[in-house]
Design a protein around this motif. Sequence first.
Motif, mmCIF file in Angstrom:
data_model
loop_
_atom_site.group_PDB
_atom_site.id
_atom_site.type_symbol
_atom_site.label_atom_id
_atom_site.label_comp_id
_atom_site.label_asym_id
_atom_site.label_seq_id
_atom_site.Cartn_x
_atom_site.Cartn_y
_atom_site.Cartn_z
ATOM 1 N N LEU A 59 37.864 39.081 38.758
ATOM 2 C CA LEU A 59 39.102 38.834 39.496
ATOM 3 C C LEU A 59 39.734 40.157 39.910
ATOM 4 C CD1 LEU A 59 40.610 36.249 36.989
ATOM 5 C CD2 LEU A 59 39.475 35.713 39.129
ATOM 6 N N GLU A 60 40.551 40.099 40.943
ATOM 7 C CA GLU A 60 41.336 41.271 41.316
ATOM 8 C C GLU A 60 42.366 41.538 40.228
ATOM 9 O OE1 GLU A 60 42.837 41.679 45.402
ATOM 10 O OE2 GLU A 60 41.902 39.711 45.710
ATOM 11 N N ALA A 61 42.714 42.783 40.033
ATOM 12 C CA ALA A 61 43.726 43.139 39.045
ATOM 13 C C ALA A 61 45.104 42.991 39.689
ATOM 14 C CB ALA A 61 43.507 44.557 38.529
ATOM 15 N N GLN A 62 45.560 41.765 39.779
ATOM 16 C CA GLN A 62 46.847 41.428 40.392
ATOM 17 C C GLN A 62 47.657 40.582 39.410
ATOM 18 O OE1 GLN A 62 47.926 42.536 43.319
ATOM 19 N NE2 GLN A 62 46.011 43.620 43.683
ATOM 20 N N PRO A 63 48.966 40.541 39.551
ATOM 21 C CA PRO A 63 49.776 39.733 38.636
ATOM 22 C C PRO A 63 49.403 38.251 38.621
ATOM 23 C CG PRO A 63 51.186 41.219 39.894
ATOM 24 C CD PRO A 63 49.801 41.336 40.469
#
Length: 165
Positions: A59-63
């Motif tokens: 996954l993208e490292a996003q909130p």
Amino acid sequence: MSWPMDAGRLPDYPPKTPPPPKRPVQPPRPEPDTKPKSTLTPVRRRVMMARRRGVAWTLEAQPWSAGRARKHVVGKLHDWGYMSVDTVASDVVALLVANAVADGGRRISVHLADQDQQALVMVLSHQPGLTADESVLPRIAELGVSSCGTDTAEDGRLLWAVLDL
């Protein structure tokens, strides 16, 4: 008058070139490693979950990654027949992913495996150069996990927790 046969004859032109070598020239062979085996630095093995069911998601490292990871993990646990772990699994995954996202990398990977009525959830931050941070372990332990831990290496920080199913 008779002339000799070879009088006035010019030498062969152009001169004959030597034949090419039978085998092409090879570069020198590499020298074998002369270091004793005991002085070589050990290499950490990559994440490996052998002889058990397991899945992984990148996954993208996003909130918002924590919500997506929770859906993936809880959905897979339901597919495997574990219906009563929604709350604990959701909370553990959210905390692990939030800490991996806070490491500042571009992506994270979430790994899930089960064996003997237990589930292993691991999150890798893929951010090199981090130092060990064990301040998150008491918060993970408060959620009711069997065990938890953290590890740092060249490929990032690894957070993991084992849940009783």
